[in-house]
Design a protein around this motif. Sequence first.
Motif, PDB file in Angstrom:
ATOM      1  N   LEU A 160       0.839  -1.190   0.000  1.00 16.03           N
ATOM      2  CA  LEU A 160       0.000   0.000   0.000  1.00 16.03           C
ATOM      3  C   LEU A 160       0.873   1.238   0.000  1.00 16.03           C
ATOM      4  CD1 LEU A 160      -2.767  -0.919   2.621  1.00 16.03           C
ATOM      5  CD2 LEU A 160      -2.767  -1.292   0.154  1.00 16.03           C
ATOM      6  N   ALA A 161       0.585   2.156  -0.911  1.00 10.81           N
ATOM      7  CA  ALA A 161       1.252   3.456  -0.950  1.00 10.81           C
ATOM      8  C   ALA A 161       0.269   4.507  -0.436  1.00 10.81           C
ATOM      9  CB  ALA A 161       1.703   3.798  -2.359  1.00 10.81           C
ATOM     10  N   VAL A 162       0.714   5.272   0.571  1.00  8.00           N
ATOM     11  CA  VAL A 162      -0.163   6.226   1.242  1.00  8.00           C
ATOM     12  C   VAL A 162       0.460   7.608   1.150  1.00  8.00           C
ATOM     13  CG1 VAL A 162      -1.361   6.793   3.376  1.00  8.00           C
ATOM     14  CG2 VAL A 162      -0.888   4.412   2.834  1.00  8.00           C
ATOM     15  N   GLY A 163      -0.334   8.587   0.701  1.00  7.80           N
ATOM     16  CA  GLY A 163       0.113   9.970   0.615  1.00  7.80           C
ATOM     17  C   GLY A 163      -0.341  10.769   1.815  1.00  7.80           C
ATOM     18  N   CYS A 164       0.568  11.609   2.348  1.00  8.19           N
ATOM     19  CA  CYS A 164       0.296  12.333   3.601  1.00  8.19           C
ATOM     20  C   CYS A 164       0.176  13.833   3.347  1.00  8.19           C
ATOM     21  CB  CYS A 164       1.412  12.066   4.610  1.00  8.19           C
ATOM     22  SG  CYS A 164       1.701  10.309   4.925  1.00  8.19           S
ATOM     23  N   ALA A 165      -0.363  14.511   4.353  1.00  7.19           N
ATOM     24  CA  ALA A 165      -0.573  15.956   4.242  1.00  7.19           C
ATOM     25  C   ALA A 165       0.735  16.733   4.275  1.00  7.19           C
ATOM     26  CB  ALA A 165      -1.495  16.424   5.362  1.00  7.19           C
ATOM     27  N   ASP A 166       1.784  16.162   4.854  1.00  6.42           N
ATOM     28  CA  ASP A 166       3.063  16.863   4.915  1.00  6.42           C
ATOM     29  C   ASP A 166       3.921  16.634   3.683  1.00  6.42           C
ATOM     30  OD1 ASP A 166       3.675  14.224   5.259  1.00  6.42           O
ATOM     31  OD2 ASP A 166       4.684  14.466   7.201  1.00  6.42           O
ATOM     32  N   GLY A 167       3.391  15.923   2.664  1.00  5.53           N
ATOM     33  CA  GLY A 167       4.135  15.696   1.433  1.00  5.53           C
ATOM     34  C   GLY A 167       4.896  14.394   1.369  1.00  5.53           C
ATOM     35  N   SER A 168       4.900  13.608   2.423  1.00  6.42           N
ATOM     36  CA  SER A 168       5.623  12.338   2.420  1.00  6.42           C
ATOM     37  C   SER A 168       4.739  11.223   1.861  1.00  6.42           C
ATOM     38  CB  SER A 168       6.082  11.983   3.832  1.00  6.42           C
ATOM     39  OG  SER A 168       4.966  11.844   4.698  1.00  6.42           O
ATOM     40  N   PRO A 189       8.979  17.395   1.530  1.00  8.36           N
ATOM     41  CA  PRO A 189       9.814  18.453   0.945  1.00  8.36           C
ATOM     42  C   PRO A 189       9.786  19.710   1.814  1.00  8.36           C
ATOM     43  CG  PRO A 189       7.721  18.263  -0.228  1.00  8.36           C
ATOM     44  CD  PRO A 189       7.761  17.139   0.768  1.00  8.36           C
ATOM     45  N   LYS A 190      10.636  20.659   1.453  1.00  7.48           N
ATOM     46  CA  LYS A 190      10.699  21.882   2.240  1.00  7.48           C
ATOM     47  C   LYS A 190       9.381  22.645   2.193  1.00  7.48           C
ATOM     48  CE  LYS A 190      15.695  22.516   1.633  1.00  7.48           C
ATOM     49  NZ  LYS A 190      16.757  23.425   1.148  1.00  7.48           N
ATOM     50  N   LYS A 191       8.740  22.618   1.035  1.00  5.44           N
ATOM     51  CA  LYS A 191       7.484  23.338   0.890  1.00  5.44           C
ATOM     52  C   LYS A 191       6.319  22.586   1.533  1.00  5.44           C
ATOM     53  CE  LYS A 191       4.953  25.934  -2.611  1.00  5.44           C
ATOM     54  NZ  LYS A 191       4.801  26.209  -4.053  1.00  5.44           N
ATOM     55  N   LYS A 192       6.483  21.285   1.723  1.00  7.67           N
ATOM     56  CA  LYS A 192       5.466  20.425   2.335  1.00  7.67           C
ATOM     57  C   LYS A 192       4.125  20.524   1.605  1.00  7.67           C
ATOM     58  CE  LYS A 192       7.403  20.107   6.978  1.00  7.67           C
ATOM     59  NZ  LYS A 192       7.140  20.209   8.427  1.00  7.67           N
ATOM     60  N   ALA A 193       4.159  20.261   0.305  1.00  9.67           N
ATOM     61  CA  ALA A 193       2.937  20.258  -0.487  1.00  9.67           C
ATOM     62  C   ALA A 193       2.187  18.947  -0.247  1.00  9.67           C
ATOM     63  CB  ALA A 193       3.268  20.414  -1.973  1.00  9.67           C
ATOM     64  N   ARG A 194       0.906  19.038   0.012  1.00 14.48           N
ATOM     65  CA  ARG A 194       0.095  17.847   0.295  1.00 14.48           C
ATOM     66  C   ARG A 194       0.069  16.907  -0.900  1.00 14.48           C
ATOM     67  NH1 ARG A 194      -3.370  21.953   1.682  1.00 14.48           N
ATOM     68  NH2 ARG A 194      -4.719  21.405  -0.075  1.00 14.48           N
ATOM     69  N   VAL A 195       0.062  15.605  -0.579  1.00 19.69           N
ATOM     70  CA  VAL A 195      -0.114  14.583  -1.611  1.00 19.69           C
ATOM     71  C   VAL A 195      -1.617  14.346  -1.735  1.00 19.69           C
ATOM     72  CG1 VAL A 195       0.462  12.254  -2.355  1.00 19.69           C
ATOM     73  CG2 VAL A 195       2.096  13.562  -1.000  1.00 19.69           C
ATOM     74  N   LEU A 196      -2.211  14.838  -2.818  1.00 13.47           N
ATOM     75  CA  LEU A 196      -3.657  14.780  -2.990  1.00 13.47           C
ATOM     76  C   LEU A 196      -4.123  13.498  -3.675  1.00 13.47           C
ATOM     77  CD1 LEU A 196      -4.341  18.457  -4.119  1.00 13.47           C
ATOM     78  CD2 LEU A 196      -4.466  17.496  -1.818  1.00 13.47           C
ATOM     79  N   SER A 197      -3.264  12.891  -4.485  1.00 12.60           N
ATOM     80  CA  SER A 197      -3.652  11.685  -5.221  1.00 12.60           C
ATOM     81  C   SER A 197      -2.421  10.829  -5.447  1.00 12.60           C
ATOM     82  CB  SER A 197      -4.301  12.050  -6.567  1.00 12.60           C
ATOM     83  OG  SER A 197      -3.439  12.884  -7.325  1.00 12.60           O
TER      84      SER A 197
END
Length: 991
Positions: A160-168, A189-197
């Motif tokens: 399972l691959a899970v995307g997090c709100a902190d970009g990890s 990442p430094k910008k901490k862009a959310r992983v939406l999909s």
Amino acid sequence: MDVHRCRFVPYPPSAINALAFSHSSSLTSSRKGLPTLRLAIGRANGDIEIWNPLHGAWHQETTFRGGKDRSIEGLVWTHDPEDEDKNGYKLPGRLRLFSIGYSSSVTEWDLGTGRPLRHASGNYGELWCMAAQPRVQPTETVDTKTVNGVELGTTQHQTLAVGCADGSIVLLSTADGDLQFQKTLTRPPKKKARVLSIAWQSRNVVIAGHADSTIRVFDKRNGQRIRAMSLGVGPQGGPKEILVWSVKATADGTIVSGDSTGTVSFWDARNYSRLQRITSHKADILDIAVSGDGETVFSGGMDRRTTLYRRTAGSKPGEKRRWAEVAHQRFHSHDVKSMAPFETKKISILVSGGLDTMPIVVPVREFGREHHRTLSSLPQQPPVSTAPKKRLLLSWWDREVSIWRVSKAREAQDVSDILGGLPQPPAKKLVAKVLLQGEESTTDADILEDGSLLAVSTLSEIKIFRLREIGLIDSTIRLRKVDLPSKLLNRGTRSVQFSPDGKWLLSINSLNKIQLVRIVRSEEKKDTPQFIPHPITLKRLPRRPITYNHLHGSLGAYDRSICRVAFSADSRILVVGDLSGHLDTFVLEGHEDLTQDLPITNPNDDASSSSSSPSSSSSESDSEAHPTLVYAQHWRRSPTAHHIPKLPSAPLIMSFRPATSTSVFLSSSTALSNGTTTHLHPTRHNPHPHSHDLPKGEDRLFILTAEHQLFEFDILAGKISDWSRRNSTSTLPKAFRNIRDRAMGCVWDVAAPAPSTSGSLDSRQRIWLYGSSWLWMFELGRDFPRVEDEEDEDDGRQRNGMNTKGSDNRKRKRREDGGLPLARRDGGYHDDGKRRKKQRDTGAGSKVPAHELGTGIGRSIRKTVGSEGRDSRLIDLENGYSDSDRKSEELEDDDDEEDAAALMQLRRGGEDGETEGQGEEAGEKGLPYWGTYKYRPILGVVPIGGGDDGYERGGVEVALVERPMFDVDLPGRYHGDQEWSERKDAGELGV
């Protein structure tokens, strides 16, 4: 039947946030759906619904209840690899369901119990998206499992691959039947862009869409970033960052993305360059679905559009194929949040859902040539019950239980006249409400017929309330909690029900354990009922697990989940049915003797019930020899339980025929003349004697399955009833057999035989069946007419200017000389009068009539061999078979129909197939069924009138609860330029 239409009962359906099929598309499979195929629907209130497509029937099998502040934001199925037993036979891999929602943990659900099985959480942010690794293909190299750098072998489990709100991005392993943290694929990442999909391009490549206008591609094996694909800057006047709400990969690896600008982008599978982009939505695209062959793509978004794209061939030789927007349609009335496709050779569907709470099934391969289908947002088992003697209506949802009083208009007027013109009581009133403490939602609730006790269950506990009426005119109900024995206090259940006589409380827990508790009530209304602290555990027959092809996977104990329960009218017969179609029957032996002291318990009962595994034959025989006695009565498995056959599908409706005054007299005639029953005296060898007398009341059980197949069993005889043998499913009206919405419940309307105007005895044995959009009545005291009789009577009514309800008005045209039929309006017959093979849809709605398809190419061609044209065949382009193949199939269908008709004629007796009550007398009475689509959507239908007046003379009085969508509070929706319904001035349309 007197109907009270009730729209005051609260039941707000919840929005759909996630959809997932248990299997991926398989275009090589020739079956119309796999036997283990299921659809999971995640809602905003934390509920997970499990649906069975059932060859297009769409049956909602069960619901995993959520709780307070819970929501399902993502669903994923995995399929464990096949295993081998000790004999070397292959065992199917287990199907597993995972979910995420507003937390940092992934939850795995136990399909057999409907409860969370395990959680996986770690030191990472809130989870936003999740995707399962594709299964290993036969031609693909499997992964290598290593621990501390040591290679242990290959693994075929899905990660399972899970995307997090902190970009990890975090990887979780499902190996060894567990759920454990594997590694962090990428750090925040430094910008901490959310992983939406997130999605998998292959077993080793992960694609992630972020909130910073970027799609990133990672290698699972080493965690390196392969490519970062930028979508540019947002439109003028809007946010600079583009949100990538959805990413998917086609069969050839092409990446498809949908973003907040309403644009669908297609990316090359190798160099990850953008090939094409299509701006087809007026607002954000929230999800994308890809067909099994990768040639079709669907997108859905906030503008309520569902858009279809197909890959087209180039106009010039050697030109690359490009994607084109083919069509778009607004199936939903609100945002489209999630979509899930599934395809085989015979089924090709897309299920979509959103804020309007209703799943919609859209054809993929036959888009435009088949109608879409809207599934109900209401539960399959109605969350309503009733106390007819007190005219109380019970409803529940989430953690709230409400009790309403429904009064008759004439009774209110009579009370007002008696009290000298005082204000009459309202037609409906909320008299009590229960708000459950804790976080668990209500799984079931029930109320006694006399309105004295209320039972409410969750997955953690059972609560019993005593109801007491206060006041006369503007009366309310005071609830007081009843203390339960310690053995029952903390036992949560998925189903709870009182017996009709109010002496037994039935509970079924999450492990499908059946328990009965005796209720002792005194004649004094002020006394609190007592629950005997010795629950009786009933054991079902051991069944062999259903074996499927090892490639289809296994649902484990899910098929043995109890879905329906039925008590007989005298409360002495109990029947439970599970999702596999098995029925288990139990009877209450002996005669009640209230002179006994506390019940005598079997010491082996508690020991055997504490284990969830099936009991051994020795413990079962000991339980039968020394049963638990409650006032000289004991529950046991019916002697004919093993004679009841397995149903072809899960039961939707199970209900015993009610006992009329005649049947009650026959069942009570076993008592002695002085009103007492025989007592058994203890002896030295038998210190605790008990009677083995079986119940003698009404034992006919009516069953309607998920495929709308009709059966009636004589439970004590262990066989199909004579009425059911004469009236099979094929004799049901065609209009009823064509209903797509599944049945939800039934209401009986029976009366004892009474003298009629003709001097003969006339009885009423009606059953009212209902679904979310229909209501049908069947007269079970008469046999259903044959197809020819039904058509003849309907044609006669049409000639007399009458409209026949409950039957198909499109009947066969006949010659004046009574010859063969010439044609049929619905296309069921060819010009030569022969029956046409029934056209099967692909799992969505029905076929669009040919005259509504508009212009286009022909749908059949004639193939001619030779110059003379003697050998010619008409080939159907859609189905791919010739007229000769079709004729051979028609002959087989005609033979099957003739055999079924002959069998029914033989069972009914006589050459003309008539039995007593048929013929001219039946013609005078009309057809023994009636149906309507007047009420919708129906939440439930329950009897609200009490006593003999409702059932014996004037017919049953019911409360029909409706929950139309215009009464549901939904958030605001997007209104585009073509939203004609929102314009106040009709002149803007130019008409």
